[in-house]
Design a protein around this motif. Structure first.
Motif, PDB file in Angstrom:
ATOM      1  N   ALA A  45     -16.678  -7.579   1.768  1.00 35.21           N
ATOM      2  CA  ALA A  45     -16.212  -6.199   1.893  1.00 35.21           C
ATOM      3  C   ALA A  45     -16.448  -5.742   3.326  1.00 35.21           C
ATOM      4  CB  ALA A  45     -16.940  -5.283   0.909  1.00 35.21           C
ATOM      5  N   GLY A  46     -15.457  -5.935   4.173  1.00 36.05           N
ATOM      6  CA  GLY A  46     -15.562  -5.637   5.597  1.00 36.05           C
ATOM      7  C   GLY A  46     -15.148  -6.839   6.418  1.00 36.05           C
ATOM      8  N   ALA A  47     -14.357  -6.598   7.463  1.00 34.04           N
ATOM      9  CA  ALA A  47     -13.841  -7.701   8.276  1.00 34.04           C
ATOM     10  C   ALA A  47     -14.933  -8.314   9.142  1.00 34.04           C
ATOM     11  CB  ALA A  47     -12.696  -7.206   9.151  1.00 34.04           C
ATOM     12  N   ASN A  48     -14.755  -9.583   9.485  1.00 33.70           N
ATOM     13  CA  ASN A  48     -15.707 -10.311  10.329  1.00 33.70           C
ATOM     14  C   ASN A  48     -14.982 -11.029  11.461  1.00 33.70           C
ATOM     15  OD1 ASN A  48     -18.434  -9.944   9.177  1.00 33.70           O
ATOM     16  ND2 ASN A  48     -17.527 -10.864   7.357  1.00 33.70           N
ATOM     17  N   THR A  49     -14.135 -10.294  12.168  1.00 37.14           N
ATOM     18  CA  THR A  49     -13.444 -10.880  13.309  1.00 37.14           C
ATOM     19  C   THR A  49     -14.352 -10.910  14.533  1.00 37.14           C
ATOM     20  OG1 THR A  49     -12.567  -8.742  14.020  1.00 37.14           O
ATOM     21  CG2 THR A  49     -11.215 -10.032  12.494  1.00 37.14           C
ATOM     22  N   ARG A  56      -9.108   0.128   3.911  1.00 34.90           N
ATOM     23  CA  ARG A  56      -9.710   1.132   3.036  1.00 34.90           C
ATOM     24  C   ARG A  56      -9.753   0.696   1.580  1.00 34.90           C
ATOM     25  NH1 ARG A  56      -6.984   6.745   5.398  1.00 34.90           N
ATOM     26  NH2 ARG A  56      -7.859   6.565   7.516  1.00 34.90           N
ATOM     27  N   SER A  57      -8.809  -0.132   1.165  1.00 40.56           N
ATOM     28  CA  SER A  57      -8.747  -0.559  -0.231  1.00 40.56           C
ATOM     29  C   SER A  57      -9.518  -1.853  -0.419  1.00 40.56           C
ATOM     30  CB  SER A  57      -7.295  -0.761  -0.666  1.00 40.56           C
ATOM     31  OG  SER A  57      -7.228  -1.331  -1.960  1.00 40.56           O
ATOM     32  N   MET A  58     -10.340  -1.909  -1.445  1.00 46.30           N
ATOM     33  CA  MET A  58     -11.111  -3.108  -1.740  1.00 46.30           C
ATOM     34  C   MET A  58     -10.559  -3.830  -2.963  1.00 46.30           C
ATOM     35  SD  MET A  58     -13.631  -3.770   0.433  1.00 46.30           S
ATOM     36  CE  MET A  58     -12.433  -3.441   1.734  1.00 46.30           C
ATOM     37  N   ASP A  59      -9.223  -3.907  -3.050  1.00 51.79           N
ATOM     38  CA  ASP A  59      -8.569  -4.699  -4.083  1.00 51.79           C
ATOM     39  C   ASP A  59      -8.494  -6.130  -3.564  1.00 51.79           C
ATOM     40  OD1 ASP A  59      -6.969  -5.980  -5.889  1.00 51.79           O
ATOM     41  OD2 ASP A  59      -5.365  -4.492  -5.870  1.00 51.79           O
ATOM     42  N   SER A 113      -3.132  -5.314   0.248  1.00 51.36           N
ATOM     43  CA  SER A 113      -1.867  -5.593  -0.436  1.00 51.36           C
ATOM     44  C   SER A 113      -0.866  -6.263   0.492  1.00 51.36           C
ATOM     45  CB  SER A 113      -1.268  -4.301  -0.994  1.00 51.36           C
ATOM     46  OG  SER A 113      -0.980  -3.395   0.045  1.00 51.36           O
ATOM     47  N   GLU A 114       0.018  -7.050  -0.098  1.00 46.39           N
ATOM     48  CA  GLU A 114       1.003  -7.809   0.671  1.00 46.39           C
ATOM     49  C   GLU A 114       1.924  -6.902   1.471  1.00 46.39           C
ATOM     50  OE1 GLU A 114       4.269 -11.399  -0.055  1.00 46.39           O
ATOM     51  OE2 GLU A 114       3.373 -10.346  -1.763  1.00 46.39           O
ATOM     52  N   ASP A 115       2.330  -5.773   0.921  1.00 47.82           N
ATOM     53  CA  ASP A 115       3.281  -4.909   1.615  1.00 47.82           C
ATOM     54  C   ASP A 115       2.659  -4.164   2.792  1.00 47.82           C
ATOM     55  OD1 ASP A 115       1.671  -3.227   0.161  1.00 47.82           O
ATOM     56  OD2 ASP A 115       3.284  -2.104  -0.792  1.00 47.82           O
ATOM     57  N   GLN A 116       1.327  -4.200   2.913  1.00 47.75           N
ATOM     58  CA  GLN A 116       0.660  -3.546   4.042  1.00 47.75           C
ATOM     59  C   GLN A 116       0.362  -4.516   5.180  1.00 47.75           C
ATOM     60  OE1 GLN A 116      -2.677  -2.024   1.677  1.00 47.75           O
ATOM     61  NE2 GLN A 116      -1.996   0.051   2.113  1.00 47.75           N
TER      62      GLN A 116
END
Length: 292
Positions: free
Chosen positions: A133-137, A168-171, A205-208
């Motif tokens: 939950a959170g990016a690691n770039t 923002r979404s954690m799906d 989501s794929e569309d984002q």
């Protein structure tokens, strides 16, 4: 996504055609595609996090999954391990059914223990860590327990993947599907000991998602630090502080991520600075042995 899929295919053809050769880990050989494919799943958010549960269930369509993760939150632990206390391996159930194991240690420690206590005959074929939950770039990968767990796999000569989700979404459904497809591609190629693929999703989501691309690790979308607050009984006190960054190295995974694309960075366990090593060879190192 049609163009991004082409980028992805080109990346796989180039990245997977070369074999990583690390002296400490090059003795492991890939099994044939007809054999069972054993995947160790772990994370740094703890075994109860929805990210690891979605990831593990999705990967069961790709291979045989073993889940071993910290019993609680261990974010930011990088590749640290606990050496001060015994480690307890606890069965973990979901709705009364055996699902995995949790351990009272770090993510890297979870991988190390799993390779010794729960590995199938012949060992694990792959370690997958996440979905965080959170990016690691960029620079954050060095501090990430998610990436650290994957690096522990690389330490043992096991190919590894780390997956993280920003936004923002954690799906975790769509990211888990992409990771599973990536793992299927990895399964079709020789193992890469010493290599960790770090995948970062900017949205759920794929569309984002604007696309997918390979990019080198670099930069940071936020800066970590500490801010001094009121002292307590004469002792200085500092609270964690996180501030956003708005400039990134051109072409880095952080820049591409901030443009809305899924990024895949190929990281090496061997972090030797070859240029600095060559410089050291020109020093009078023998002179350090005695006083002058």
């Amino acid at each position: 996504m049609g163009g991004s899929r082409r980028v992805f295919s080109v990346f796989l053809a180039v990245a997977l055609s070369a074999s990583a050769c690390d002296p400490a880990t090059s003795g492991r050989h890939a099994r044939s595609s007809a054999d069972a494919y054993h995947i160790l799943v772990t994370n740094d958010d703890g075994i109860e996090s929805p990210g690891i549960q979605q990831l593990a269930e999705t990967l069961r369509a790709v291979g045989e999954v073993t889940v071993v993760a910290p019993c609680g939150q261990r974010s930011g632990s990088s590749m640290s391990v606990r050496l001060d206390l015994p480690i307890r391996l606890r069965p973990y159930e979901i709705e009364g059914e055996a699902w995995g194991h949790c351990v009272d240690t770090t993510p890297a420690g979870s991988v190390i223990l799993a390779t010794q206590a729960l590995a199938p005959e012949g060992g694990f074929d792959l370690v997958v860590s996440g979905i965080n939950a959170g990016a690691n770039t960029g620079d954050l990968a060095r501090m990430s327990g998610t990436v650290g767990a994957a690096m522990a796999g690389a330490y043992y000569g096991i190919p590894a993947v780390a997956a993280s989700l920003g936004g923002r979404s954690m799906d975790f459904g769509y990211p888990a599907e992409v990771v599973a497809r990536f793992v299927q591609e990895l399964r079709a190629h020789p193992s890469r000991p010493g290599t960790v693929f770090s995948i970062n999703f900017p949205a759920a989501s794929e569309d984002q998602v604007a696309g997918i691309a390979a990019a080198g690790m670099g930069g940071s979308y936020l800066r970590l630090g500490y801010q001094e607050v009121e002292p307590e009984n004469g002792v200085r006190v500092f609270q964690p502080r996180i501030s956003p960054e708005d400039t990134f190295p051109p072409g880095s995974d952080t820049e591409v991520f901030m443009q809305g694309m899924i990024t895949i960075a190929a990281l090496r366990y061997d972090a030797t600075d070859l240029d600095a090593l060559r410089d050291l060879a020109s020093w009078d190192l023998d002179g350090l042995l005695t006083s002058r």
